[in-house]
Write an enzyme that holds these catalytic residues in place. Sequence first.
Site, PDB file in Angstrom:
ATOM      1  N   ASN A   1      52.497 -53.682  80.248  1.00 19.32           N
ATOM      2  CA  ASN A   1      53.257 -54.865  80.660  1.00 19.32           C
ATOM      3  C   ASN A   1      54.279 -54.577  81.742  1.00 19.32           C
ATOM      4  O   ASN A   1      54.615 -55.453  82.550  1.00 19.32           O
ATOM      5  CB  ASN A   1      53.960 -55.501  79.451  1.00 19.32           C
ATOM      6  CG  ASN A   1      54.945 -54.557  78.779  1.00 19.32           C
ATOM      7  OD1 ASN A   1      54.554 -53.509  78.269  1.00 19.32           O
ATOM      8  ND2 ASN A   1      56.208 -54.921  78.757  1.00 19.32           N
TER       9      ASN A   1
ATOM     10  N   SER B   1      68.743 -51.375  87.148  1.00 18.85           N
ATOM     11  CA  SER B   1      69.072 -50.691  85.893  1.00 18.85           C
ATOM     12  C   SER B   1      68.216 -51.130  84.718  1.00 18.85           C
ATOM     13  O   SER B   1      68.265 -50.518  83.652  1.00 18.85           O
ATOM     14  CB  SER B   1      70.550 -50.905  85.550  1.00 18.85           C
ATOM     15  OG  SER B   1      70.828 -52.285  85.377  1.00 18.85           O
ATOM     16  N   GLY B   2      67.421 -52.196  84.893  1.00 16.82           N
ATOM     17  CA  GLY B   2      66.556 -52.654  83.815  1.00 16.82           C
ATOM     18  C   GLY B   2      65.284 -51.837  83.712  1.00 16.82           C
ATOM     19  O   GLY B   2      65.029 -50.933  84.519  1.00 16.82           O
ATOM     20  N   PHE B   3      64.462 -52.169  82.723  1.00 19.15           N
ATOM     21  CA  PHE B   3      63.220 -51.427  82.528  1.00 19.15           C
ATOM     22  C   PHE B   3      62.290 -51.560  83.731  1.00 19.15           C
ATOM     23  O   PHE B   3      61.752 -50.570  84.227  1.00 19.15           O
ATOM     24  CB  PHE B   3      62.504 -51.917  81.268  1.00 19.15           C
ATOM     25  CG  PHE B   3      63.156 -51.505  79.979  1.00 19.15           C
ATOM     26  CD1 PHE B   3      63.873 -50.323  79.881  1.00 19.15           C
ATOM     27  CD2 PHE B   3      63.045 -52.298  78.839  1.00 19.15           C
ATOM     28  CE1 PHE B   3      64.468 -49.936  78.692  1.00 19.15           C
ATOM     29  CE2 PHE B   3      63.628 -51.923  77.645  1.00 19.15           C
ATOM     30  CZ  PHE B   3      64.347 -50.742  77.567  1.00 19.15           C
ATOM     31  N   THR B   4      62.056 -52.788  84.196  1.00 14.52           N
ATOM     32  CA  THR B   4      61.153 -52.941  85.342  1.00 14.52           C
ATOM     33  C   THR B   4      61.786 -52.406  86.612  1.00 14.52           C
ATOM     34  O   THR B   4      61.084 -51.888  87.481  1.00 14.52           O
ATOM     35  CB  THR B   4      60.738 -54.413  85.535  1.00 14.52           C
ATOM     36  OG1 THR B   4      61.903 -55.232  85.638  1.00 14.52           O
ATOM     37  CG2 THR B   4      59.880 -54.882  84.384  1.00 14.52           C
TER      38      THR B   4
ATOM     39  N   CYS C   1      53.549 -60.883  82.402  1.00 16.97           N
ATOM     40  CA  CYS C   1      52.653 -59.874  81.829  1.00 16.97           C
ATOM     41  C   CYS C   1      51.614 -60.494  80.901  1.00 16.97           C
ATOM     42  O   CYS C   1      50.432 -60.123  80.950  1.00 16.97           O
ATOM     43  CB  CYS C   1      53.447 -58.789  81.123  1.00 16.97           C
ATOM     44  SG  CYS C   1      54.512 -59.382  79.788  1.00 16.97           S
TER      45      CYS C   1
END
Length: 347
Positions: free
Chosen positions: A311, A13-16, A148
């Site tokens: 990133n 559910s996170g960005f990455t 990153c």
Amino acid sequence: MTNTLSAAVVGGSGFTGGELLRLLDTHPEFEIAQATSREYDKKTLGSVHPNLRHLDVRFSDPTDLESVDVLFAATPHGVSMQHIDTFQDAADTVVDLSADFRLNSEEQYDEWYDGHTCPEYLEKSEYALPEINRENLPGADLIASGGCNATATILGLKPLFDAGILEGDEQVVVDVKVGSSEGGASGGKASSHAERSGVVRPYAPTGHRHEAEIEQFLGLDVSFTVHAVDMVRGASATCHVFPDGPVSKGDMWGAYRESYEDEPFMRMVAGGGGVYRYPEPKAVAGTNFGEVGFEVDPSNKRLVVFSAIDNMMKGSAGQAVHAANVALGLEETAGLDFAGFHPIGAP
């Protein structure tokens, strides 16, 4: 599709996690078998990641992992080291996107983080960045994706070490500008729009943890500062290098071509024509490409090295998929060989 590899994303559910799912969705060799999230258990992927509304997949609880070929762990630092045995029981190959297995020794984690609960795994893990560790990735069953900021810096400076222009005792000052997505989906007060918009904020003037990776892979004590800036995606590193002797533009071009001419995801951009004369995060947003460039400043006996990545892609999810491709003997560029958009708003 036959002979596809099943893949799970823990922390989907996170960005990455969302970037991993986006890449796996169109990857010719992977099939999404599971995406986990405690907070969004049983909800659709599209309810969290609107760009994935077309996928008929729901989040499941991470305590109930399915058996898969590859497990990508997109969890906060400290989680994977607590669950690595469970992850490896569930998958033949584990790719961790946190900092839990990037460094080589327990002593490094004592110095830079809060220690390590399973240091016996550190010597088994392989750093994910193929441009510096490709030969050790085939067959690896525990892969650690790089940070990153460290990735941007290492990609910019590595050719100078390969060519013998730098040996490790020179003065190098690195300034990284990074987008708000580095803070993750949960973010914090400093990541809210009202606080982040318009800033060029030094958030790690000294002592950033990614220094440890730079020192580990380049053998360099670097003076390292990170600024939070008003963009969503991207990391841009400007490296001020003071070599011991004179270095020409020809020397620099030779170094970068030797290191990156055959690399599928590296582009050299150094003072040409047009608007984008140097590496620019906006030019690689959404892609696994990295850009590097330079200028020579003989009057100050200085080299200025630039590098730019997305990133969340080259600095995280794209790097992880790239490494998995190499580890599993797949086409190296599979699922990643696409360009970004132009023009595009703030990445």
